[in-house]
Each structure stands twice: as structure tokens, then as C-alpha cells.
Design an enzyme around this catalytic site. Sequence first.
Site, PDB file in Angstrom:
ATOM      1  N   HIS A   1      14.790 -31.122  20.946  1.00 10.00           N
ATOM      2  CA  HIS A   1      14.987 -32.482  20.808  1.00 10.00           C
ATOM      3  C   HIS A   1      14.470 -33.107  19.455  1.00 10.00           C
ATOM      4  O   HIS A   1      13.567 -32.523  19.119  1.00 10.00           O
ATOM      5  CB  HIS A   1      14.473 -33.137  22.151  1.00 10.00           C
TER       6      HIS A   1
ATOM      7  N   HIS B   1      11.783 -35.008  18.574  1.00  7.52           N
ATOM      8  CA  HIS B   1      10.432 -35.541  18.822  1.00  7.52           C
ATOM      9  C   HIS B   1       9.802 -34.777  17.674  1.00  7.52           C
ATOM     10  O   HIS B   1       9.974 -33.652  17.391  1.00  7.52           O
ATOM     11  CB  HIS B   1      10.009 -35.137  20.013  1.00  7.52           C
TER      12      HIS B   1
ATOM     13  N   ASP C   1       6.835 -33.628  16.875  1.00  8.72           N
ATOM     14  CA  ASP C   1       6.231 -32.494  16.897  1.00  8.72           C
ATOM     15  C   ASP C   1       6.859 -31.152  16.948  1.00  8.72           C
ATOM     16  O   ASP C   1       6.541 -29.983  16.629  1.00  8.72           O
ATOM     17  CB  ASP C   1       5.253 -32.371  18.274  1.00  8.72           C
ATOM     18  N   HIS C   2       8.519 -31.373  17.405  1.00  5.22           N
ATOM     19  CA  HIS C   2       9.348 -30.293  17.377  1.00  5.22           C
ATOM     20  C   HIS C   2       9.966 -30.036  16.330  1.00  5.22           C
ATOM     21  O   HIS C   2      10.771 -28.903  16.128  1.00  5.22           O
ATOM     22  CB  HIS C   2      10.089 -30.262  18.567  1.00  5.22           C
TER      23      HIS C   2
ATOM     24  N   HIS D   1      13.854 -35.675  29.603  1.00  9.04           N
ATOM     25  CA  HIS D   1      12.715 -35.880  28.767  1.00  9.04           C
ATOM     26  C   HIS D   1      12.963 -37.497  28.354  1.00  9.04           C
ATOM     27  O   HIS D   1      12.345 -38.007  27.226  1.00  9.04           O
ATOM     28  CB  HIS D   1      12.733 -35.127  27.429  1.00  9.04           C
TER      29      HIS D   1
END
Length: 303
Positions: free
Chosen positions: A64, A66, A68-69, A155
Amino acid sequence: MGEKLSITLLGTGCPSVSTTRYGPANLVHCGEMTLLVDVGSGATQRLVGCGTSGAAIDALLITHIHTDHLVDLYQFIITSWHQNRDRKQVIYGPPGIRDFVDATMAVWASERELRIRWEKRASLAAFDIEVHELDNEGLILDQAGGRVSVVMVEHQPVEPAFGFVFEAGDKKLVVSGDTRYCDNLVRAAQGADLVVHEVFVHGQMPVKGTRTKEGLANVAAYHTASTDVGKVAARAGAGCLLLTHIVPPDADRLRLLSEARAEFDGPVIVGEDLMTVDLVECTVCHGNVTFALPSVKPGKRTG
Ligand SMILES: [Zn+2]
Ligand SMILES: [Zn+2]
């Protein structure tokens, strides 16, 4: 040799900066495919740390959008080139990932042109990026003895957000991505040998600094509580539960373990960066520690 199925946790952390738990990223060997799931902060260092590099990755799967990913996306692309990658990149991700990739490449375009002219490397294929935007569930890769499927997880407000199911031979590995407790994931994970699941440890992120009570409640609401995560593995009839994306990254391991175990009778492992679980060998390796997993799922055990 087509039935390899293993996962190495490259980063078991979250947006919080940690020197022990880097940003979310996983290396998956599925059949003969070498796959990277998410590319959080430090992913390229961890790839080298486990003896491989971005040059070896057949496809990057993004759960996804975001930070941090995928904050190290450009670092992954440019270092793959430095690591002698001589073939195109393949990226699968949610709608919007194409714009994200294009914008990321554009930001660095003039710097990259200068570097390309100066370094005079023999191949520019590492900058040829094939992007697949996924807007539905189902099989995305079926090759080289491995199969990869996408699962919708929950999410919100980030939509869509994906989990991935990896299958090789008779083995099955599920990676949750970021999600609150999700019945759809439980369905997709039925009979999995291993569920790799994100977790939020309640009470271990205090309201302080610029944090507000409402904001923390929001963070908790789109993750899976440590008191719920065992239910996912139990209801899926999974062989083993491996916890990652640990929020906060300095959460107490024993408390996390006891909360997850309260709902699941099978083996529960608190993930660490550079830990490998091999579902064909039935082993867990981390540093100098290696131990065996039961080769039969708890639900199937006899006697
Ligand atoms: Zn995350
Ligand atoms: Zn997220």
C-alpha cells in the site's frame, strides 16, 4: 527444485525510527522467484546484509502507499543499477503506484543523467520500469514453480491495501501487509503454513510529545491489536504465526508473545530483522540461532 518457499524479514519496524527494527520490507523466495515485498527504510542495506542485492529481485510487490512501505523506492532502483542489474524492474502495487514511480524517477532525473554519462555503465535496463497497478484480488504471478496472489485487506483510509499469498508445491505463506483484523485475509490464509502478520501493541505507545489521544486511537484502529492477532492464525488454521511491523518497534517482546499466544496454540514468533523462516526446510534462522518448526500443522497433529 521448484518448491522453494521462504521469507526473510528485512525490516520489522514501522514509521518510528529504530536502529534494530528497520522499515517494512520482506524478501520472499517462491519457487524460483526472488521477490521483495515493500521497500521501507533500510531495505537495500538489509538485502545486502542477507547476502543478496536489488539486482537479484525479480519483482517488487507494494502492499500500500504509505511512506514506511516505499520510502526507499528510489534507493532500491539506483542501488540495483550500482549492483550491476542488467534487466528491467517489475513493480506491482495499488492504483497510484505508476504516478508515484514516475514522480520519484522525475525528481532525480537530472542527477541520474549526469551519473549515467559519467559512470558509463554497460546497461541502463535497471531504469526501465514495468509497473502493474492492481485493482482487484487474484493471481498475479504463476511462474517458475511459484504462485502469488493479491488479497484485499482493511487499512482504511488507505485504499486499497493488499496482503499477498505465496504458494509453492504444497506450501503456503501469507503476508498481511498493514491491516486491522480482516475476515477476508483469514479466508485467504486458510491452511497456510505461515502467516506473517503486522501487529500493534496496545498501551505501549504513550500520549506524549505531539501525539494526541485521538491520533493514537486512529493509529490503533487501522492496525491489528496484539490481543487479536492470534485469532487470525487460529481462524485460518495456520501452522505458524510470525509477527512483524511491530508498533511501537520497542514493544515488550514477552508481553507481545503472551498476548498473541492467548488466541493461538501453534508456534508464535516475534519477528526480528534478518530472521528467515523456510517452509520447505521447516526452519527458523536468526543470527547464530537455528531451530526447527513442526513439519505438521498443529491442527493436523495426531496422537
Ligand atoms: Zn506500515
Ligand atoms: Zn500502513
